[in-house]
Design an enzyme around this catalytic site. Sequence first.
Site, PDB file in Angstrom:
ATOM      1  CB  SER A  40       6.662   1.245 -12.926  1.00  0.00           C
ATOM      2  OG  SER A  40       6.372   1.688 -14.225  1.00  0.00           O
ATOM      3  CG  ASP A 132       2.452  -4.685 -16.586  1.00  0.00           C
ATOM      4  OD1 ASP A 132       1.921  -3.769 -17.247  1.00  0.00           O
ATOM      5  OD2 ASP A 132       3.462  -4.517 -15.872  1.00  0.00           O
ATOM      6  CG  HIS A 166       2.454  -1.177 -14.808  1.00  0.00           C
ATOM      7  ND1 HIS A 166       3.610  -1.864 -15.132  1.00  0.00           N
ATOM      8  CD2 HIS A 166       2.841   0.056 -14.421  1.00  0.00           C
ATOM      9  CE1 HIS A 166       4.653  -1.074 -14.945  1.00  0.00           C
ATOM     10  NE2 HIS A 166       4.210   0.098 -14.521  1.00  0.00           N
TER      11      HIS A 166
END
Length: 190
Positions: A40, A132, A166
Amino acid sequence: LQSLPGSIGRNDVADCMAALQGAIDHGWVDATKVAAVGGSHGGFLSSHLVGQHPDAFRAAILRNPVCNISLMVHLSDIPDWCFIGCYGSEKGKEKAGSGPRAEDTEVMYNMSPISHVDKVKAPVLMMLGAVDRRVPYDDGKRYLERLKRRKNGPETRLTVFPQDAHGLDKPQTEFEQWLTALWWLDKHVK
């Protein structure tokens, strides 16, 4: 952390490089065996590190990384992060309400790791969740495509987890991604 809004890709990169240099200077780290690993925002940061400091890293492992904010802002479930990260809290909140303009996408592109992709030397392992919504799948995929198109570009590998979003946190995914990461590090960093 409070300095990041409006300065992503600069303050965080400088902080990591200062910490790395301190660890090298103290003899805690072998400068020839350094890898950038993150997911991320950590993937965003790792992508920036290998692009802005290509001689400092032997490998990169990027998990659902933010590579191109100017792409992400149109597809993400958190477009406000793109504005706040690039412009700061107050101005970012103000701009987020009206959606990105041409000048915003230019600022976002220039603050993204994709703007440094042509300098990357380290082999890059990319791990993406196919569903995601936070960091669009195409973001990481396009970054790898740029690396692959380069003459004499670094080795790349893409691992896609079809059922993951994610977090890449399904039990099988956790197992597979960390085994793959260890293999990549063993192969390129020893």
